[in-house]
Scaffold this motif. Structure first.
Motif, short mmCIF file in Angstrom:
data_model
loop_
_atom_site.label_atom_id
_atom_site.label_comp_id
_atom_site.label_asym_id
_atom_site.label_seq_id
_atom_site.Cartn_x
_atom_site.Cartn_y
_atom_site.Cartn_z
N MET A 1 16.45 -20.06 -3.30
CA MET A 1 16.21 -20.86 -2.11
C MET A 1 15.08 -20.26 -1.25
O MET A 1 14.25 -20.97 -0.75
N VAL A 2 15.06 -18.94 -1.11
CA VAL A 2 14.05 -18.29 -0.28
C VAL A 2 12.65 -18.58 -0.82
O VAL A 2 11.73 -18.81 -0.05
N LEU A 3 12.49 -18.60 -2.13
CA LEU A 3 11.19 -18.89 -2.73
C LEU A 3 10.68 -20.26 -2.29
O LEU A 3 9.52 -20.42 -1.99
N TYR A 4 11.57 -21.25 -2.26
CA TYR A 4 11.17 -22.58 -1.85
C TYR A 4 10.78 -22.61 -0.38
O TYR A 4 9.81 -23.26 -0.01
N VAL A 5 11.52 -21.91 0.46
CA VAL A 5 11.20 -21.87 1.88
C VAL A 5 9.86 -21.18 2.09
O VAL A 5 9.01 -21.66 2.82
N ASP A 6 9.64 -20.04 1.41
CA ASP A 6 8.36 -19.34 1.53
C ASP A 6 7.21 -20.22 1.06
O ASP A 6 6.16 -20.28 1.70
N ALA A 7 7.40 -20.93 -0.04
CA ALA A 7 6.34 -21.81 -0.55
C ALA A 7 6.06 -22.93 0.44
O ALA A 7 4.91 -23.26 0.71
N TYR A 8 7.11 -23.51 1.02
CA TYR A 8 6.94 -24.56 2.01
C TYR A 8 6.17 -24.04 3.23
O TYR A 8 5.23 -24.68 3.70
N LEU A 9 6.57 -22.87 3.73
CA LEU A 9 5.90 -22.32 4.91
C LEU A 9 4.44 -21.99 4.61
O LEU A 9 3.57 -22.23 5.45
N ASN A 10 4.17 -21.46 3.44
CA ASN A 10 2.78 -21.17 3.06
C ASN A 10 1.96 -22.45 3.04
O ASN A 10 0.85 -22.50 3.54
N LEU A 11 2.51 -23.50 2.45
CA LEU A 11 1.81 -24.77 2.37
C LEU A 11 1.63 -25.37 3.77
O LEU A 11 0.55 -25.82 4.14
N ARG A 12 2.69 -25.33 4.57
CA ARG A 12 2.67 -25.92 5.91
C ARG A 12 1.69 -25.22 6.84
O ARG A 12 0.91 -25.84 7.53
N TYR A 13 1.71 -23.88 6.85
CA TYR A 13 0.91 -23.14 7.81
C TYR A 13 -0.46 -22.73 7.29
O TYR A 13 -1.37 -22.52 8.07
N TYR A 14 -0.59 -22.56 5.99
CA TYR A 14 -1.84 -22.03 5.46
C TYR A 14 -2.52 -22.94 4.44
O TYR A 14 -3.62 -22.65 4.00
N GLY A 15 -1.86 -24.03 4.05
CA GLY A 15 -2.48 -24.99 3.16
C GLY A 15 -2.56 -24.56 1.71
O GLY A 15 -3.33 -25.11 0.95
N HIS A 16 -1.78 -23.57 1.32
CA HIS A 16 -1.77 -23.14 -0.08
C HIS A 16 -0.38 -22.64 -0.45
O HIS A 16 0.45 -22.39 0.40
N MET A 17 -0.15 -22.51 -1.74
CA MET A 17 1.16 -22.09 -2.24
C MET A 17 1.20 -20.60 -2.57
O MET A 17 2.21 -20.10 -3.03
N LYS A 18 0.11 -19.89 -2.39
CA LYS A 18 0.07 -18.47 -2.70
C LYS A 18 1.06 -17.72 -1.80
O LYS A 18 1.06 -17.92 -0.58
N PRO A 19 1.91 -16.87 -2.38
CA PRO A 19 2.87 -16.16 -1.53
C PRO A 19 2.16 -15.19 -0.59
O PRO A 19 1.15 -14.57 -0.94
N LEU A 20 2.70 -15.07 0.61
CA LEU A 20 2.15 -14.14 1.59
C LEU A 20 2.59 -12.72 1.25
O LEU A 20 3.71 -12.51 0.80
N PRO A 21 1.73 -11.74 1.51
CA PRO A 21 2.16 -10.35 1.33
C PRO A 21 3.10 -9.96 2.47
O PRO A 21 3.16 -10.64 3.50
N ASN A 22 3.81 -8.87 2.30
CA ASN A 22 4.64 -8.36 3.40
C ASN A 22 3.74 -7.91 4.54
O ASN A 22 2.60 -7.52 4.34
N MET A 23 4.29 -7.98 5.75
CA MET A 23 3.56 -7.54 6.94
C MET A 23 3.23 -6.05 6.82
O MET A 23 4.05 -5.27 6.34
N ARG A 24 2.06 -5.68 7.26
CA ARG A 24 1.64 -4.28 7.26
C ARG A 24 1.51 -3.80 8.70
O ARG A 24 0.84 -4.44 9.52
N VAL A 25 2.16 -2.68 9.01
CA VAL A 25 2.10 -2.10 10.35
C VAL A 25 0.95 -1.09 10.40
O VAL A 25 0.86 -0.20 9.57
N ILE A 26 0.09 -1.26 11.39
CA ILE A 26 -1.06 -0.37 11.58
C ILE A 26 -0.98 0.16 13.02
O ILE A 26 -1.15 -0.61 13.96
N SER A 27 -0.67 1.34 13.24
CA SER A 27 -0.38 2.36 12.28
C SER A 27 0.92 3.04 12.67
O SER A 27 1.25 3.13 13.85
#
Length: 116
Positions: A1-27
């Motif tokens: 289920m999470v994969l589908y939600v992530d794919a939907y959010l990627n498509l909705r917010y960024y216009g593509h189905m590529k999975p987002l990387p995890n957030m990186r904290v700097i620093s």
């Protein structure tokens, strides 16, 4: 289920189905430097960092659902950490780069005099 939600959010917010990387904290150095002065802050701040880095985040509402004690102040996101004892001031890029920049780390008292 999470994969589908992530794919939907990627498509909705960024216009593509590529999975987002995890957030990186700097620093993480900002957190460890602060913990050197305030040792009790180390454990809650590192726990916060691990949660942030464990997944991608798509927007402020997404962050707020996991960290209810988070506010938006101008262009910054302010996290209350350690039972309201500490504040982490961040700038977050929710885009496909997924970067969270730590701008300031304060005690509650120090935060009261901060101006964004």
């Amino acid at each position: 289920m999470v994969l589908y939600v992530d794919a939907y959010l990627n498509l909705r917010y960024y216009g593509h189905m590529k999975p987002l990387p995890n957030m990186r904290v700097i620093s993480n150095k900002a957190l460890t430097d602060f913990a050197g002065i305030h040792p009790a802050a180390d454990e809650p701040m590192q726990a916060w960092r691990k949660i942030i880095e464990a997944r991608p985040w798509v927007n402020f509402a997404d962050i707020k659902s996991a960290f209810n004690a988070t506010d938006r102040v101008g262009d910054y996101y302010v996290f209350d950490i350690g039972g309201n004892k500490y504040r982490i001031i961040t700038a977050i890029h929710f885009n496909e780069r997924q970067k969270l920049y730590i701008r300031h780390v304060f005690t509650h008292k120090e935060y009261d005099s901060w101006k964004p």
